[in-house]
Design a protein around this motif. Structure first.
Motif, PDB file in Angstrom:
ATOM      1  N   GLY A 141       0.818  -1.220   0.000  1.00  0.00           N
ATOM      2  CA  GLY A 141       0.000   0.000   0.000  1.00  0.00           C
ATOM      3  C   GLY A 141       0.844   1.259   0.000  1.00  0.00           C
ATOM      4  O   GLY A 141       0.582   2.235  -0.725  1.00  0.00           O
ATOM      5  N   VAL A 142       1.920   1.220   0.842  1.00  0.00           N
ATOM      6  CA  VAL A 142       2.820   2.386   0.881  1.00  0.00           C
ATOM      7  C   VAL A 142       3.521   2.572  -0.452  1.00  0.00           C
ATOM      8  O   VAL A 142       3.654   3.699  -0.972  1.00  0.00           O
ATOM      9  CB  VAL A 142       3.833   2.237   2.028  1.00  0.00           C
ATOM     10  N   LEU A 143       3.992   1.451  -1.004  1.00  0.00           N
ATOM     11  CA  LEU A 143       4.679   1.555  -2.304  1.00  0.00           C
ATOM     12  C   LEU A 143       3.745   2.068  -3.390  1.00  0.00           C
ATOM     13  O   LEU A 143       4.135   2.885  -4.235  1.00  0.00           O
ATOM     14  CB  LEU A 143       5.237   0.191  -2.702  1.00  0.00           C
ATOM     15  N   LEU A 144       2.524   1.592  -3.378  1.00  0.00           N
ATOM     16  CA  LEU A 144       1.574   2.038  -4.388  1.00  0.00           C
ATOM     17  C   LEU A 144       1.248   3.530  -4.230  1.00  0.00           C
ATOM     18  O   LEU A 144       1.196   4.283  -5.217  1.00  0.00           O
ATOM     19  CB  LEU A 144       0.285   1.205  -4.271  1.00  0.00           C
ATOM     20  N   ALA A 145       1.069   3.939  -2.964  1.00  0.00           N
ATOM     21  CA  ALA A 145       0.779   5.353  -2.714  1.00  0.00           C
ATOM     22  C   ALA A 145       1.963   6.237  -3.116  1.00  0.00           C
ATOM     23  O   ALA A 145       1.808   7.309  -3.723  1.00  0.00           O
ATOM     24  CB  ALA A 145       0.437   5.576  -1.237  1.00  0.00           C
ATOM     25  N   GLY A 146       3.191   5.780  -2.762  1.00  0.00           N
ATOM     26  CA  GLY A 146       4.382   6.553  -3.145  1.00  0.00           C
ATOM     27  C   GLY A 146       4.534   6.668  -4.642  1.00  0.00           C
ATOM     28  O   GLY A 146       4.899   7.715  -5.181  1.00  0.00           O
ATOM     29  N   GLY A 147       4.230   5.537  -5.339  1.00  0.00           N
ATOM     30  CA  GLY A 147       4.317   5.582  -6.784  1.00  0.00           C
ATOM     31  C   GLY A 147       3.328   6.549  -7.392  1.00  0.00           C
ATOM     32  O   GLY A 147       3.646   7.271  -8.349  1.00  0.00           O
ATOM     33  N   LEU A 148       2.109   6.541  -6.809  1.00  0.00           N
ATOM     34  CA  LEU A 148       1.103   7.469  -7.311  1.00  0.00           C
ATOM     35  C   LEU A 148       1.515   8.927  -7.068  1.00  0.00           C
ATOM     36  O   LEU A 148       1.319   9.804  -7.918  1.00  0.00           O
ATOM     37  CB  LEU A 148      -0.247   7.177  -6.645  1.00  0.00           C
ATOM     38  N   VAL A 149       2.108   9.168  -5.882  1.00  0.00           N
ATOM     39  CA  VAL A 149       2.567  10.542  -5.581  1.00  0.00           C
ATOM     40  C   VAL A 149       3.683  10.957  -6.527  1.00  0.00           C
ATOM     41  O   VAL A 149       3.706  12.076  -7.048  1.00  0.00           O
ATOM     42  CB  VAL A 149       3.026  10.636  -4.113  1.00  0.00           C
ATOM     43  N   LEU A 150       4.633  10.032  -6.743  1.00  0.00           N
ATOM     44  CA  LEU A 150       5.736  10.337  -7.655  1.00  0.00           C
ATOM     45  C   LEU A 150       5.231  10.573  -9.070  1.00  0.00           C
ATOM     46  O   LEU A 150       5.689  11.495  -9.777  1.00  0.00           O
ATOM     47  CB  LEU A 150       6.751   9.201  -7.643  1.00  0.00           C
ATOM     48  N   ALA A 151       4.300   9.768  -9.483  1.00  0.00           N
ATOM     49  CA  ALA A 151       3.741   9.938 -10.827  1.00  0.00           C
ATOM     50  C   ALA A 151       3.007  11.266 -10.950  1.00  0.00           C
ATOM     51  O   ALA A 151       3.134  11.987 -11.956  1.00  0.00           O
ATOM     52  CB  ALA A 151       2.790   8.774 -11.138  1.00  0.00           C
ATOM     53  N   GLY A 152       2.268  11.600  -9.894  1.00  0.00           N
ATOM     54  CA  GLY A 152       1.568  12.886  -9.914  1.00  0.00           C
ATOM     55  C   GLY A 152       2.533  14.063  -9.919  1.00  0.00           C
ATOM     56  O   GLY A 152       2.345  15.058 -10.647  1.00  0.00           O
ATOM     57  N   ASN A 153       3.595  13.922  -9.105  1.00  0.00           N
ATOM     58  CA  ASN A 153       4.586  15.004  -9.057  1.00  0.00           C
ATOM     59  C   ASN A 153       5.344  15.113 -10.381  1.00  0.00           C
ATOM     60  O   ASN A 153       5.658  16.208 -10.854  1.00  0.00           O
ATOM     61  CB  ASN A 153       5.553  14.748  -7.905  1.00  0.00           C
ATOM     62  N   LEU A 154       5.629  13.927 -10.962  1.00  0.00           N
ATOM     63  CA  LEU A 154       6.310  13.924 -12.263  1.00  0.00           C
ATOM     64  C   LEU A 154       5.432  14.588 -13.317  1.00  0.00           C
ATOM     65  O   LEU A 154       5.924  15.385 -14.136  1.00  0.00           O
ATOM     66  CB  LEU A 154       6.638  12.486 -12.669  1.00  0.00           C
ATOM     67  N   TYR A 155       4.161  14.271 -13.317  1.00  0.00           N
ATOM     68  CA  TYR A 155       3.235  14.916 -14.250  1.00  0.00           C
ATOM     69  C   TYR A 155       3.184  16.429 -13.989  1.00  0.00           C
ATOM     70  O   TYR A 155       3.164  17.232 -14.924  1.00  0.00           O
ATOM     71  CB  TYR A 155       1.839  14.311 -14.081  1.00  0.00           C
ATOM     72  N   HIS A 156       3.198  16.787 -12.710  1.00  0.00           N
ATOM     73  CA  HIS A 156       3.145  18.202 -12.331  1.00  0.00           C
ATOM     74  C   HIS A 156       4.378  18.952 -12.850  1.00  0.00           C
ATOM     75  O   HIS A 156       4.274  20.084 -13.338  1.00  0.00           O
ATOM     76  CB  HIS A 156       3.059  18.302 -10.806  1.00  0.00           C
ATOM     77  N   LEU A 157       5.549  18.307 -12.717  1.00  0.00           N
ATOM     78  CA  LEU A 157       6.797  18.963 -13.139  1.00  0.00           C
ATOM     79  C   LEU A 157       6.973  18.948 -14.654  1.00  0.00           C
ATOM     80  O   LEU A 157       7.377  19.951 -15.258  1.00  0.00           O
ATOM     81  CB  LEU A 157       7.998  18.290 -12.475  1.00  0.00           C
ATOM     82  N   GLN A 158       6.695  17.770 -15.261  1.00  0.00           N
ATOM     83  CA  GLN A 158       6.986  17.612 -16.686  1.00  0.00           C
ATOM     84  C   GLN A 158       5.914  18.208 -17.602  1.00  0.00           C
ATOM     85  O   GLN A 158       6.198  18.540 -18.745  1.00  0.00           O
ATOM     86  CB  GLN A 158       7.137  16.115 -17.003  1.00  0.00           C
ATOM     87  N   VAL A 159       4.729  18.352 -17.103  1.00  0.00           N
ATOM     88  CA  VAL A 159       3.639  18.811 -17.954  1.00  0.00           C
ATOM     89  C   VAL A 159       3.131  20.191 -17.528  1.00  0.00           C
ATOM     90  O   VAL A 159       3.127  21.148 -18.311  1.00  0.00           O
ATOM     91  CB  VAL A 159       2.483  17.797 -17.972  1.00  0.00           C
ATOM     92  N   VAL A 160       2.760  20.279 -16.259  1.00  0.00           N
ATOM     93  CA  VAL A 160       2.131  21.522 -15.802  1.00  0.00           C
ATOM     94  C   VAL A 160       3.126  22.677 -15.764  1.00  0.00           C
ATOM     95  O   VAL A 160       2.868  23.768 -16.270  1.00  0.00           O
ATOM     96  CB  VAL A 160       1.463  21.321 -14.423  1.00  0.00           C
ATOM     97  N   HIS A 161       4.292  22.449 -15.145  1.00  0.00           N
ATOM     98  CA  HIS A 161       5.276  23.536 -14.973  1.00  0.00           C
ATOM     99  C   HIS A 161       6.523  23.337 -15.821  1.00  0.00           C
ATOM    100  O   HIS A 161       7.591  23.844 -15.474  1.00  0.00           O
ATOM    101  CB  HIS A 161       5.692  23.632 -13.497  1.00  0.00           C
ATOM    102  N   SER A 162       6.434  22.631 -16.885  1.00  0.00           N
ATOM    103  CA  SER A 162       7.624  22.334 -17.688  1.00  0.00           C
ATOM    104  C   SER A 162       8.275  23.598 -18.256  1.00  0.00           C
ATOM    105  O   SER A 162       9.494  23.758 -18.218  1.00  0.00           O
ATOM    106  CB  SER A 162       7.252  21.377 -18.822  1.00  0.00           C
ATOM    107  N   SER A 163       7.496  24.535 -18.785  1.00  0.00           N
ATOM    108  CA  SER A 163       8.057  25.753 -19.388  1.00  0.00           C
ATOM    109  C   SER A 163       8.737  26.634 -18.354  1.00  0.00           C
ATOM    110  O   SER A 163       9.812  27.197 -18.604  1.00  0.00           O
ATOM    111  CB  SER A 163       6.952  26.522 -20.109  1.00  0.00           C
TER     112      SER A 163
END
Length: 596
Positions: free
Chosen positions: A35-57
């Motif tokens: 459960g912890v690993l899955l939650a961490g992965g989801l957080v990392l994926a969300g943060n990665l999406y946030h960095l690479q897509v939302v605030h990339s420019s």
């Protein structure tokens, strides 16, 4: 009795409840970890999406800013050289020495360092010891500035001490190798490298080299990437600003001027040497002067080149110009004769000659030889006042000459209505009073007589010269014709008679034909009303060689004491300057004066 296999089976066949009870804790832990690993992965994926897509420019722009820097390389100010390529101003690397007393181990070390530094700086040891030990004892946190503008040689010696507390800061400084010799022309720059006087001020745009900023890349540690540095980053522009000034003539001229000023205890003096053909100035000396390397030790008035910035009434040195005007208007002829009484009345005012002489009558040449005020009044009375005034305007009175040095003053000429309506105004103007100009403008007017009647623009800048010797000259106004060659030649011949037999004898140089005119003018009071009692400005303007006039030399001495006239004070200066000019320019001796 049970067999071994039966006992093993019995051990394995435990109740299900017991088996679940023993395995429930590990199973929960497994679910928790997953459960912890899955939650961490989801957080990392969300943060990665946030960095690479939302605030990339935004992040890309920030990264580029961190990896990029803009550097503007230091580009020294252009050199200033004289017409013979002698350096008059140059940039150099110097050092400022700071001392940090708090870095000394003890007061004994502070005292020891102070003694060594004092010897290298040629400073009193006791002063430096006191400064450093007091700084140590008072626990100063800030550095103490000990010396500035130190040369690289001195800086190297200080570095070899490897002493604690010594800090050398490298900076750029302007050096004037000739010191006072050309200060009146070159000027100086302040601590911010901005010109404040002379060509350093007026030619700021030519002296400052263009230096654009370069975009460079850095690595993660902030180190510049050498492969990204442009090839022309360290390119040096060797172009120099060349002047028309001759340092040799400048030096001998200053010596001659100083000697006469000391002899007559004068307030100030000046000399200008100009080529009448093109307006180039070979020498321009004003005293008192200053050392541009130590400008901070002089009062602001020392930076004022009064030969350009101050006005004065030229007196008798303007008489040849008036004679040229009268000849050009054909109201007189060269062989005309005028009575020369001691006094002449004009509009209720009495006008006298400077010296009482028993001359019953004088020719035009004689009026210049004896510098007769009375004779000049009669000459100019033949000219209508409005015509005379128009001529003064045509000559440029009331305007500047447009020299390429700063702070030139505009001459003063009374308004036309007053000049025309009052008979005394043309009368006083006939012998150089009632209006004012600068010494440089007087030189320009006499140069017009020397060169055949053209007004040329005085200038000290020859142009920008590169390391191939190619010259880029400034655009100067075209010469303006004001007198006919015949009129100019006639007046020049009269000026030779002034030197041979008149008030200019003290300027004679054996073997050379010289022309000139003396002047001893009263000094006007501040505000322009009346004249200062006992105060005069003596002057002499000469030209050579008369058979083909090229050089005009003006010497002006302000408020000399004693038996002070243009003939006794200024004419000997012009003689000394002409002797140097003859040697430097290799002017051949004149041919004998042709007999008429």
């Amino acid at each position: 009795m049970d067999t071994p296999r039966q006992s093993i089976r019995q051990k394995r066949k435990k109740p299900l409840s017991q088996q679940l009870k023993r395995s429930s804790v590990p199973y929960f832990r497994l679910l928790l970890v997953w459960g912890v690993l899955l939650a961490g992965g989801l957080v990392l994926a969300g943060n990665l999406y946030h960095l690479q897509v939302v605030h990339s420019s935004t992040l890309l722009r920030r990264a580029q800013q961190q990896q990029t820097t803009y550097i503007r390389p230091f580009v020294p100010r252009r050199q200033v050289v004289d017409r013979n390529d002698n350096v008059l101003a140059i940039d150099r690397q110097v050092y400022t020495l700071y001392v940090h007393p708090r870095l000394f181990k003890n007061v004994l070390e502070a005292e020891s360092v102070a003694k060594k530094v004092a010897a290298m700086l040629d400073r009193p040891t006791s002063d430096l010891v006191t400064l450093l030990t007091d700084g140590y004892n008072n626990d100063r946190n800030r550095g103490i500035r000990v010396a500035s503008a130190l040369s690289e040689e001195v800086a190297d010696k200080l570095k070899k001490l490897k002493a604690n507390g010594l800090d050398l800061v490298q900076e750029s400084s302007r050096l004037y190798p000739q010191e006072k010799v050309a200060a009146d022309v070159v000027g100086y720059v302040d601590r911010d490298h901005r010109g404040q006087a002379g060509v350093e001020y007026s030619q700021q745009k030519l002296l400052e080299r263009s230096a654009e900023s370069y975009k460079l890349r850095k690595d993660g540690k902030g180190v510049l990437l050498s492969d990204r540095v442009p090839e022309n980053f360290v390119h040096r522009d060797e172009t120099k600003l060349q002047l028309t000034i001759d340092t040799r003539l400048q030096r001998t001229t200053r010596i001659a001027l100083r000697e006469q000023m000391q002899k007559f205890n004068a307030k100030r003096g000046g000399v200008i040497v100009m080529d009448a053909h093109d307006g180039s100035i070979l020498s321009l000396v004003a005293e008192p002067s200053y050392n541009p390397n130590e400008y901070f030790n002089f009062e602001p008035h020392a930076f004022r080149n009064w030969l350009l910035a101050d006005l004065y009434e030229p007196g008798s040195t303007f008489k040849p110009i008036n004679i040229a005007i009268a000849l050009e208007e054909k109201v007189i002829k060269p062989d005309d004769v005028f009575p020369d009484p001691d006094v002449i009345k004009v509009g209720g005012w009495s006008i006298r000659n400077a010296e009482k002489e028993d001359n019953l009558a004088l020719s035009i040449t004689g009026i210049l030889q004896h510098s007769s005020n009375v004779g000049m009044v009669q000459v100019m009375q033949r000219l209508k006042p409005d015509v005379y005034y128009n001529w003064l305007q045509k000559l440029g009175l009331g305007k500047t000459v447009g020299i390429d040095l700063p702070f030139e003053a505009r001459g003063q000429l009374k308004n036309q209505a007053k000049f025309v309506s009052s008979p005394i105004e043309p009368a006083t103007a006939s012998f150089g009073q009632g209006f004012s100009l600068t010494p440089i403008q007087l030189v320009q007017l006499h140069a017009a007589l020397a060169n055949g009647g053209k007004l040329v623009t005085p200038h000290v800048v020859r142009g920008l010269i590169d390391n191939q010797g190619r010259l880029q000259q400034p655009n100067l106004p075209q010469p303006k014709a004001i007198f006919s060659p015949q009129t100019a030649q006639t007046v020049v011949k009269m000026l030779e008679a002034v030197v041979l037999e008149g008030s200019g004898k003290a300027s004679q140089v054996p073997g050379y034909r010289i022309g000139g005119k003396t002047g001893t003018a009263q000094k006007a009071n501040i505000g322009g009303r009346g004249y200062q009692r006992g105060a005069v400005i003596t002057s002499f303007v000469g030209m050579l060689p008369i058979e083909s006039p090229r050089y005009v030399v003006l010497a002006v001495v302000d408020e000399p004491k004693g038996i002070a006239y243009g003939s006794t004070v200024a004419a000997p200066i012009v003689k000394s300057v002409m002797e140097s000019l003859i040697s430097i320019e290799r002017i051949p001796p004149s041919q004998p004066i042709p007999k008429e």
